[in-house]
Write a protein that holds these residues in place. Structure first.
Motif, PDB file in Angstrom:
ATOM      1  N   GLN A  35     -21.718   4.105  -6.814  1.00 38.36           N
ATOM      2  CA  GLN A  35     -22.849   3.536  -7.544  1.00 38.36           C
ATOM      3  C   GLN A  35     -23.149   4.416  -8.751  1.00 38.36           C
ATOM      4  O   GLN A  35     -23.184   5.647  -8.638  1.00 38.36           O
ATOM      5  CB  GLN A  35     -24.091   3.447  -6.653  1.00 38.36           C
ATOM      6  CG  GLN A  35     -23.945   2.499  -5.468  1.00 38.36           C
ATOM      7  CD  GLN A  35     -25.240   2.374  -4.685  1.00 38.36           C
ATOM      8  OE1 GLN A  35     -26.258   1.955  -5.216  1.00 38.36           O
ATOM      9  NE2 GLN A  35     -25.201   2.736  -3.417  1.00 38.36           N
ATOM     10  N   THR A  82     -25.517  -4.594  -9.766  1.00 35.99           N
ATOM     11  CA  THR A  82     -26.624  -4.792  -8.823  1.00 35.99           C
ATOM     12  C   THR A  82     -27.948  -5.001  -9.535  1.00 35.99           C
ATOM     13  O   THR A  82     -28.798  -5.761  -9.066  1.00 35.99           O
ATOM     14  CB  THR A  82     -26.733  -3.593  -7.879  1.00 35.99           C
ATOM     15  OG1 THR A  82     -26.851  -2.380  -8.655  1.00 35.99           O
ATOM     16  CG2 THR A  82     -25.493  -3.485  -7.000  1.00 35.99           C
ATOM     17  N   SER A 128     -22.347  -1.227  -8.595  1.00 36.06           N
ATOM     18  CA  SER A 128     -21.864  -0.796  -7.287  1.00 36.06           C
ATOM     19  C   SER A 128     -20.413  -1.220  -7.144  1.00 36.06           C
ATOM     20  O   SER A 128     -20.074  -2.377  -7.406  1.00 36.06           O
ATOM     21  CB  SER A 128     -22.717  -1.426  -6.174  1.00 36.06           C
ATOM     22  OG  SER A 128     -22.192  -1.117  -4.898  1.00 36.06           O
ATOM     23  N   GLU A 132     -27.630 -14.106  -6.557  1.00 33.15           N
ATOM     24  CA  GLU A 132     -28.270 -13.195  -5.609  1.00 33.15           C
ATOM     25  C   GLU A 132     -28.442 -13.861  -4.245  1.00 33.15           C
ATOM     26  O   GLU A 132     -28.312 -13.204  -3.193  1.00 33.15           O
ATOM     27  CB  GLU A 132     -29.628 -12.745  -6.158  1.00 33.15           C
ATOM     28  CG  GLU A 132     -30.465 -11.883  -5.222  1.00 33.15           C
ATOM     29  CD  GLU A 132     -29.804 -10.561  -4.862  1.00 33.15           C
ATOM     30  OE1 GLU A 132     -30.287  -9.893  -3.928  1.00 33.15           O
ATOM     31  OE2 GLU A 132     -28.800 -10.183  -5.509  1.00 33.15           O
TER      32      GLU A 132
END
Length: 630
Positions: A333, A366, A396, A517
């Motif tokens: 990340q 993300t 990520s 999402e």
């Protein structure tokens, strides 16, 4: 040719080559708005430094008569505008690279397009440049694309700028015009972090202040462009940076040789030096440095080498050999600046392929923290990035990658984003830093794993992912499948699109960003349920292939079973069980799949159900039969 003459020529050539090797190299690009004279400037530089052969000059004169835009004069832009479309339209489309040299320095120049739609090409040219010549049309002043290109140059690590105020002849060589443009540029560029900004008034067409001082501007007392390019100090600190060798290939021609091949990205390494494998942290010493021309004692940035270590360490493609005392980050990340290239907007939550200098992994954006207004450089909230926009994102990756911050190393700190299905490059990024959460969060080893839970249930975990239009029959068939499996003693759980939106995803709407999402969350939940040993039945429209691929990538091979419930759109609209098609056709519902938003049919689903003429029970039995055969 006599032997003596041949020896003289050979000696002169060797002396010439040795002299060229001693010269420093400056990489620079020309950029700016459309028709500011970028190609003309490079053509003028090549012409004035006498690097155009007679046959090239003759061809240029013929092409100028056919395609030129300068009347009877030579159109120098045609030297670098090589594509037929470029010549016909009088614009630059592709990036054109040219090499030239003077008695003081060697140069590689990139001529980049000015049109906004070719911003990606400009970014490509800027990624390796030390200096940027930003051209400004004296009649137009600072334009939006001037700001965009200057910002991208700053973002990509360029620290030296020449503000070439071009076509000064068209405003009668007016110093006031020049001073106004310079003041405007200095005002907006003051916070971009450039080390030097050098303004030069010029006429690329007629050569004023390009290679020789102009008699038309006695008020300008600075250097010509060429004089500045020959003398601008370029930081040669690459040898002082830490050693980095991204591994491109593990070379093993026989059992007695195992080497790690790649191009040195920064620093230097010598035989006997300690090096560390970035991802594992294991250390060894350099036994040999092998090249095509023989072994070396020391290798430096830019050299392609194969390094043989004293110990048998694992370092496959995507890893790095590095300095033990200054290792790169290894994380899954990080935060990065992203330039978006594609006409389809970037969607947080959507899965892309992220490629670094040597690695390639699945990645998801993300969070889009903000996008940057190209006029004011203000940070503004946004849900997606559109073509040519720049934003700051949290990213990520599916597995950890090795990287440096871009400001520390331009080679090991950059990446591109690739669309999974078209293989198009849709974005480019510069890594800022790893996220602290990635350093604090680690996988916890558990004694009871998925296999143990599945064994207790006497079944193999799986995800049945139903996809199709609204009204196609997904939920009906999925519900029937669960009843069949339950009757046979299988442990199942069903995730239905509408039901999930009452709880877990109640905060999401139906924009493209929210739909991405929506699928990401459901895929993660389904993954947890397979860890519990369950057969998970997922019934979602999931219209985009990229999101279904993202979901598939979460699971082990064979666990993800895509079920395409193939019902024609007109039949779904005829059924309209919830009255949604009627509202969507009337314009009362936005982003409705099949009406105002696309559905991307699966290309190779594990199970393809044609519903017309078949009952739900019949189709459910097909799925049960498929599961029993696994």
């Amino acid at each position: 040719m006599t032997a003596a003459f041949s020896q003289d020529v050979s000696g002169d050539m060797l002396e010439y080559l040795a002299d060229q090797e001693q010269k420093s190299l400056l990489r620079f690009l020309t950029c700016g708005s459309v028709d500011d004279g970028k190609s003309t400037l490079i053509g003028r530089l090549l012409y004035d430094t006498k690097l155009i052969f007679e046959d090239q000059l003759a061809a240029l004169e013929r092409d100028s008569a056919k395609h030129g835009t300068t009347g009877e004069d030579i159109d120098f832009a045609l030297l670098v505008d090589g594509l037929e479309a470029e010549r016909e339209q009088g614009i630059t489309i592709d990036v054109a690279y040219r090499f030239f040299a003077t008695s003081k320095r060697k140069f590689i120049v990139a001529d980049t397009p000015g049109h906004e739609e070719y911003t990606r090409n400009m970014a490509t040219g800027a990624s390796t440049a030390d200096l940027a010549i930003v051209l400004v049309d004296s009649r137009q002043g600072i334009l939006r694309q001037t700001r965009r290109h200057s910002f991208i140059a700053s973002l990509l690590g360029i620290r030296h700028i020449v503000v070439a105020v071009n076509k000064i002849d068209l405003v009668d060589f007016d110093q006031a015009v020049f001073d106004k443009i310079v003041a405007d540029y200095m005002d907006f560029a003051k916070d971009l972090g450039f080390k030097t900004i050098t303004p030069i008034p010029m006429s690329a067409r007629f050569g004023d202040n390009v290679t020789t001082a102009s008699e038309n501007m006695p008020w300008y007392e600075g250097r010509t462009l060429l004089e500045h390019l020959e003398t601008v100090p370029v930081e040669n600190d690459y040898l002082e940076r830490s050693f980095r060798l991204p591994v491109q290939l593990v070379t093993r021609p026989n059992l007695d040789f195992r080497g790690f091949s790649g191009q040195v990205a920064s620093g230097r390494v010598s035989v006997g030096d300690e090096v560390t494998v970035a991802k594992s942290g294991r250390t060894s010493r350099v036994k040999e440095i092998v090249t095509w021309d023989g072994n070396l004692e020391t290798a430096v940035e830019g050299q392609a080498v194969t390094i043989v270590l004293e110990d048998q360490l694992e370092a496959s493609r995507g890893n790095m050999l590095v300095s033990p005392g200054d290792r790169p980050h290894v994380a899954d990340q990080f935060m990065a600046h992203v330039i978006w290239f594609h006409a389809d907007a970037m969607m947080p939550g959507r899965s892309y392929v992220l490629r670094t200098e040597a690695d390639s992994v699945s990645a998801t954006i993300t969070t889009l923290k903000y996008h940057i207004d190209i006029n004011t450089f203000a940070q503004e909230a946004a849900k997606s990035l559109h073509m040519n926009e720049v934003g700051v994102c949290n990213i990520s990756t599916q597995s950890p990658i090795a990287f440096d911050s871009y400001r520390d190393n331009r080679v090991t700190g950059n990446f591109v984003l690739i669309d999974r299905f078209t293989n198009q490059t849709v974005g480019a990024g510069m890594i800022d830093f790893p996220l602290r959460r990635s350093q604090n969060v680690h996988w916890q080893a558990l004694d009871i794993n998925k296999e143990a839970r599945a064994t207790l249930k006497h079944q193999k975990p799986a995800v049945l992912w139903f996809t199709g239009y609204s009204g196609s029959g997904k939920s009906t068939i999925a519900n029937t499948v669960e009843k069949l499996l339950h009757a046979k003693g299988r442990h199942t759980f069903m995730l239905d699109g509408d039901n999930i939106r009452h709880g877990l995803n109640r905060d999401l709407g139906f924009t493209q960003e929210d739909r991405v999402e929506n699928i990401r969350r459901v895929a993660e939940v389904a993954k947890l349920m397979t860890e519990a040993g369950l057969v998970v039945i997922v019934s979602f429209i999931s219209p985009f292939r990229s999101e279904r691929q993202m979901a598939r990538d979460l699971f082990e091979p064979g666990e993800f079973i895509e079920v395409f419930v193939d019902t024609p759109l007109d039949e779904c609209a005829r059924r309209d069980p919830k009255g949604l098609y009627k509202k969507a056709i009337a314009g009362e519902i936005d982003n409705f799949t099949g009406i105002s938003s696309p559905y991307e049919s699966p290309e190779s689903p594990e199970i393809h159900l044609h519903t017309i003429g078949h009952e739900p029970v019949e189709l459910a039995i097909q799925i049960e039969t498929f599961l029993n055969g696994q």
